[in-house]
Design an enzyme around this catalytic site. Structure first.
Site, PDB file in Angstrom:
ATOM      1  N   GLY A 239      45.159  32.363  33.725  1.00 51.29           N
ATOM      2  CA  GLY A 239      44.956  33.220  32.565  1.00 51.29           C
ATOM      3  C   GLY A 239      43.986  32.702  31.530  1.00 51.29           C
ATOM      4  N   PRO A 273      44.446  28.068  37.543  1.00 52.10           N
ATOM      5  CA  PRO A 273      43.269  28.729  36.982  1.00 52.10           C
ATOM      6  C   PRO A 273      42.435  29.403  38.070  1.00 52.10           C
ATOM      7  CG  PRO A 273      42.878  26.373  37.154  1.00 52.10           C
ATOM      8  CD  PRO A 273      44.310  26.605  37.594  1.00 52.10           C
ATOM      9  N   GLY A 274      41.961  30.583  37.783  1.00 54.72           N
ATOM     10  CA  GLY A 274      41.044  31.274  38.689  1.00 54.72           C
ATOM     11  C   GLY A 274      39.738  31.520  37.958  1.00 54.72           C
ATOM     12  N   ARG A 275      39.769  32.537  37.124  1.00 55.62           N
ATOM     13  CA  ARG A 275      38.589  32.955  36.368  1.00 55.62           C
ATOM     14  C   ARG A 275      37.875  31.804  35.659  1.00 55.62           C
ATOM     15  NH1 ARG A 275      38.450  38.090  34.357  1.00 55.62           N
ATOM     16  NH2 ARG A 275      40.701  38.207  34.644  1.00 55.62           N
ATOM     17  N   ARG A 311      34.952  45.591  37.892  1.00 52.58           N
ATOM     18  CA  ARG A 311      35.576  45.253  36.606  1.00 52.58           C
ATOM     19  C   ARG A 311      35.218  46.201  35.457  1.00 52.58           C
ATOM     20  NH1 ARG A 311      35.297  41.227  34.005  1.00 52.58           N
ATOM     21  NH2 ARG A 311      37.503  41.014  33.571  1.00 52.58           N
ATOM     22  N   TYR A 315      38.572  47.902  34.167  1.00 50.45           N
ATOM     23  CA  TYR A 315      39.105  47.337  32.915  1.00 50.45           C
ATOM     24  C   TYR A 315      38.252  47.677  31.696  1.00 50.45           C
ATOM     25  CZ  TYR A 315      41.032  44.013  36.401  1.00 50.45           C
ATOM     26  OH  TYR A 315      41.622  43.419  37.485  1.00 50.45           O
ATOM     27  N   CYS A 341      29.192  57.857  43.867  1.00 50.72           N
ATOM     28  CA  CYS A 341      29.477  59.195  43.362  1.00 50.72           C
ATOM     29  C   CYS A 341      30.755  59.205  42.543  1.00 50.72           C
ATOM     30  CB  CYS A 341      29.575  60.168  44.527  1.00 50.72           C
ATOM     31  SG  CYS A 341      28.093  60.115  45.528  1.00 50.72           S
ATOM     32  N   TYR A 370      36.660  37.728  40.459  1.00 51.27           N
ATOM     33  CA  TYR A 370      37.061  39.126  40.597  1.00 51.27           C
ATOM     34  C   TYR A 370      35.850  40.046  40.778  1.00 51.27           C
ATOM     35  CZ  TYR A 370      41.264  36.884  38.937  1.00 51.27           C
ATOM     36  OH  TYR A 370      42.317  36.013  38.810  1.00 51.27           O
TER      37      TYR A 370
END
Ligand SMILES: *Cc1c(COP(=O)(O)O)cnc(C)c1O
Length: 411
Positions: A239, A273-275, A311, A315, A341, A370
């Site tokens: 996060g 942790p990822g992002r 994304r 989001y 489209c 992501y």
């Protein structure tokens, strides 16, 4: 102009580490993802250092970027992996990780996934259902495994300061178990003779805008586990936010760790942790197909879309977009849109950009997390290739899909 330590302008050309991005994409074509391994490892070391006081083990969240080249580099640097499906466990193993370096989270693990994870000797299950505990216990018995370590995932019922789709720790979310349920499970742990309940887990969301919700969740967690001295491991999830805008300030990591340090003394700490490890190490490069002037607006119609980078559509996320070649020409306001489209297929709305022409190329920044991981074949678009840059070397770590790939699974 310096965008970050890896992606910057030199003589008006956008480069990644020491390499000219235009030269790379002339060979690969567009759209294409490009990642700097150097930047990934810098991010890893920065987090390691920031959390050194907690002696935290970092488990990279595979769902943010499953590129084997990135997984291998992180593994070699000492990272473990956080997986949310058996498929991700498979990726981590392919990258050379051992089972004991893997933790397995997920709100809907199938029995087959549970059995697979146990057969691979993963180190922790982050469990989110009571029935799941029965399944884990049974699968362990079937596999002849005496002990499986479980960290119950607490839903701390706090609302994180982030996009609603990225908040996972509030009362209405499907994730985790409430305090009452966790107390009940721990009181009846004898019902699961093969489970060692020695950990606890929280992950309250992604791109967390401030530390307040996490701290309040940690306090709840500590109150909850106080009577249970058997719980020695606290997994704080992922996060950690990144700056998606040039002018964006993100909460101070040192302050956060400082506040946590005294509270968490004596526990083994895991992070997922990822992002924060991969986002700013990656870009998505696209070419302008058409410059369309319509109804008083300018559209840059590019060859990347919501299929390659969802994304913004999903989001309302902001990604900075810059040209591969800087010009001193006129600045205008434009929308950067894809060919799909859907009216939602907008990568950037109303941006100040130089006046560009068909054939010019753009880089969508902070695309390493992501991005490719959420790419689809919508509109029968072959997914883009991925390029990895390692110092002065670069290679295609995943080839662009072909039309043949689009029909490959038809029977
Ligand atoms: C998605 C996820 C993460 C990683 O989140 P980031 O915001 O990318 O750091 C960590 N743990 C769990 C359980 C997740 O679902």
């Amino acid at each position: 102009m310096v965008l970050n330590s890896s992606i910057r302008y030199v003589d008006d050309s956008l480069i990644i580490d020491e390499l000219n991005i235009t030269a790379i994409v002339e060979e690969t074509g567009t759209p294409v993802y490009i990642y700097s391994l150097k930047r990934v490892l810098e991010n890893y070391r920065r987090l390691r250092l920031a959390f050194a006081r907690l002696r935290a083990h970092l488990h990279f969240s595979v769902k943010s970027n499953g590129s084997l080249a990135i997984l291998r580099a992180l593994k070699d640097a000492g990272a473990g992996f956080d997986c949310v499906s058996a498929g991700e466990i498979h990726l981590a193993l392919e990258a050379g990780a051992r089972g004991e370096e893997i933790v397995f989270a997920g709100v809907g693990k199938t029995r087959a996934e549970i059995a697979y994870a146990i057969s691979k000797g993963i180190s922790w299950f982050n469990a989110e259902n009571v029935l799941e505990l029965r399944y884990i216990n049974e699968a362990a018995a079937e596999a002849g495994v005496d002990t499986v370590r479980v960290a119950l995932r607490l839903n701390p019922q706090v609302t994180a300061n982030t996009h609603p789709y990225m908040a996972t720790g509030h009362g209405a979310a499907k994730f985790g178990l409430t305090e009452d349920v966790i107390r009940e499970v721990l009181a009846r742990q004898d019902e699961y003779p093969r489970i060692d309940f020695s950990g606890i887990h929280i992950h309250i969301g992604s791109q967390l805008g401030d530390n307040a919700a996490t701290l309040s969740a940690v306090d709840k967690l500590l109150r909850l586990i106080r009577p249970w001295s058997q719980i020695r491991m606290i997994n704080l999830g992922g996060g950690l936010p990144v700056a998606y805008r040039f002018d964006e300030a993100i909460p101070s990591l040192d302050e956060f760790v400082g506040t946590l340090a005294s509270r968490l003394r004596g526990y083994e700490i895991l992070l997922e942790p990822g992002r924060s490890l991969v986002a700013d190490a990656g870009i998505l490069v696209a070419e302008i197909l058409y410059v369309k002037r319509q109804a008083g607006q300018i559209f840059y119609i590019v060859d990347a879309s919501m299929a390659e980078m969802i994304r913004p559509a999903l989001y309302g996320a902001h990604h900075e977009i810059v040209p591969l070649r800087k010009t001193d020409g006129e600045m205008i306001r434009a929308h950067v849109v894809g060919p799909v489209c859907e009216s939602a297929d907008v990568l950037a709305r109303d941006r100040r950009l130089p006046l560009l022409r068909e054939g010019d190329k753009l880089a969508l920044l902070t695309a390493g997390a992501y991005g490719m991981a959420m790419a689809s074949n919508y509109n029968a678009r072959p997914r883009p290739g991925e390029v990895v840059v390692d110092g002065e070397r670069w290679w295609i770590s995943r080839r662009r899909e072909t039309y043949g790939d689009l029909v490959r699974y038809e029977t």
